[in-house]
Design a protein around this motif. Structure first.
Motif, PDB file in Angstrom:
ATOM      1  N   TYR A  55     -11.504  -2.131   0.772  1.00 40.20           N
ATOM      2  CA  TYR A  55     -10.293  -1.412   0.380  1.00 40.20           C
ATOM      3  C   TYR A  55     -10.629  -0.312  -0.625  1.00 40.20           C
ATOM      4  O   TYR A  55     -10.083   0.796  -0.566  1.00 40.20           O
ATOM      5  N   MET A  59      -7.470   4.864  -5.625  1.00 42.56           N
ATOM      6  CA  MET A  59      -6.973   3.669  -6.294  1.00 42.56           C
ATOM      7  C   MET A  59      -8.110   2.985  -7.049  1.00 42.56           C
ATOM      8  O   MET A  59      -9.273   3.150  -6.714  1.00 42.56           O
ATOM      9  N   PHE A 110      -9.714   3.597  -0.050  1.00 40.00           N
ATOM     10  CA  PHE A 110      -8.702   4.259  -0.895  1.00 40.00           C
ATOM     11  C   PHE A 110      -9.330   4.648  -2.229  1.00 40.00           C
ATOM     12  O   PHE A 110      -9.063   4.027  -3.267  1.00 40.00           O
ATOM     13  N   GLN A 122       0.433   4.016  -2.966  1.00 40.94           N
ATOM     14  CA  GLN A 122      -0.062   5.359  -2.676  1.00 40.94           C
ATOM     15  C   GLN A 122       0.827   6.458  -3.273  1.00 40.94           C
ATOM     16  O   GLN A 122       0.385   7.591  -3.423  1.00 40.94           O
ATOM     17  N   ARG A 123       2.046   6.111  -3.626  1.00 39.72           N
ATOM     18  CA  ARG A 123       2.945   7.067  -4.265  1.00 39.72           C
ATOM     19  C   ARG A 123       2.784   7.091  -5.787  1.00 39.72           C
ATOM     20  O   ARG A 123       3.345   7.950  -6.456  1.00 39.72           O
ATOM     21  N   LEU A 172       0.805  -1.222   0.000  1.00 38.44           N
ATOM     22  CA  LEU A 172       0.000   0.000   0.000  1.00 38.44           C
ATOM     23  C   LEU A 172       0.844   1.281   0.000  1.00 38.44           C
ATOM     24  O   LEU A 172       0.543   2.214  -0.753  1.00 38.44           O
ATOM     25  N   PRO A 173       1.896   1.375   0.826  1.00 41.00           N
ATOM     26  CA  PRO A 173       2.697   2.601   0.815  1.00 41.00           C
ATOM     27  C   PRO A 173       3.300   2.905  -0.553  1.00 41.00           C
ATOM     28  O   PRO A 173       3.386   4.072  -0.954  1.00 41.00           O
ATOM     29  N   PRO A 188      -2.549   4.169  -9.222  1.00 45.93           N
ATOM     30  CA  PRO A 188      -2.447   2.868  -8.573  1.00 45.93           C
ATOM     31  C   PRO A 188      -3.647   1.957  -8.842  1.00 45.93           C
ATOM     32  O   PRO A 188      -4.793   2.408  -8.874  1.00 45.93           O
TER      33      PRO A 188
END
Length: 235
Positions: free
Chosen positions: A174, A181, A178, A125-126, A121-122, A130
């Motif tokens: 999820y 995404m 988010f 997220q960048r 996930l990290p 995604p």
């Protein structure tokens, strides 16, 4: 350049998905428990290999560190999964279901999916776009399983469909958490692979079509859906 990780990609649907995405210009990581098979698959496809056992915390963490050091991740395809079968390759029905069998199936199909997703996930997220694709099944549909006269209704197993129904719920939650995404569950169809003892009725080329389609979504694509190649499926 889009960077994609596919778990369980040294054979079957994962391998075919990797082949298609490499051809589409993705930098693809072949995630495989077996280093030798994974490296061979990566060499065949022009992909990269990363050792990845989705049931092992240390293995998943090491894979995440490796891919982060290489530059990050845009697309995660949670493909690795199991279907427990009897010694004669038959489906294990309710009469023979044990807690240990259920636990083993969920450890890979559900907890493994969550373990990998949490670790990456990290990195996702960048990413500017995604995407997460979770491999589900038509057997995850409560609507289909409870409709008499259908092949899905006739399937006697418990652990596998229950695990994939859980994957659907994980996907939806999820996706809500988010919204930036694209997170979707896909049903590739009854594909001839080692997972089902090669009893499927379609090829990996046919099965991979919906996986590739959802792995290449843009930022305005759907999220929180459960689909096959023909469109949305009933939950």
């Amino acid at each position: 350049m889009t960077t994609t990780l596919i778990t369980g990609a040294n054979k079957g649907l994962g391998h075919e998905t990797a082949r298609r995405l490499v051809a589409a210009g993705h930098t693809v990581y072949i995630g495989s428990r077996d280093p030798e098979r994974g490296r061979r698959a990566a060499e065949r496809l022009g992909a990269r290999f990363v050792q990845l056992d989705i049931t092992d915390d240390a293995s998943v963490a090491a894979a995440a560190k490796r891919i982060e050091a290489d530059g990050g991740l845009d697309v995660l395809v949670n493909n690795a999964g199991i279907e427990e079968r009897a010694e004669d390759n038959g489906v294990i029905g309710a009469a023979d279901l044990t807690a240990d069998l259920m636990r083993s199936t969920f450890e890979t199909n559900v907890f493994g999916t969550v373990r990998v997703t949490h670790a990456f996930l990290p990195l996702l997220q960048r990413s500017a776009a995604p995407v997460i694709v979770n491999l589900s099944s038509g057997l995850a549909s409560l609507t289909r399983v409870t409709t008499p006269g259908t092949p899905t209704h006739g399937y006697p197993g418990v652990a596998y469909p229950a695990s994939k129904t859980a994957v659907n719920m994980v996907t939806v939650q999820y996706a809500k958490a988010f919204p930036g995404m694209r997170i979707n569950a896909v049903e590739p169809g009854f594909t001839k692979t080692d997972l089902n003892g090669n009893t499927g009725v379609q090829t990996v080329e046919q099965g991979a079509e919906i996986i590739v389609r959802m792995a290449t979504l843009g930022p305005d694509g759907p999220t929180g859906t459960y689909v096959d190649a023909e469109g949305p499926l009933p939950w």
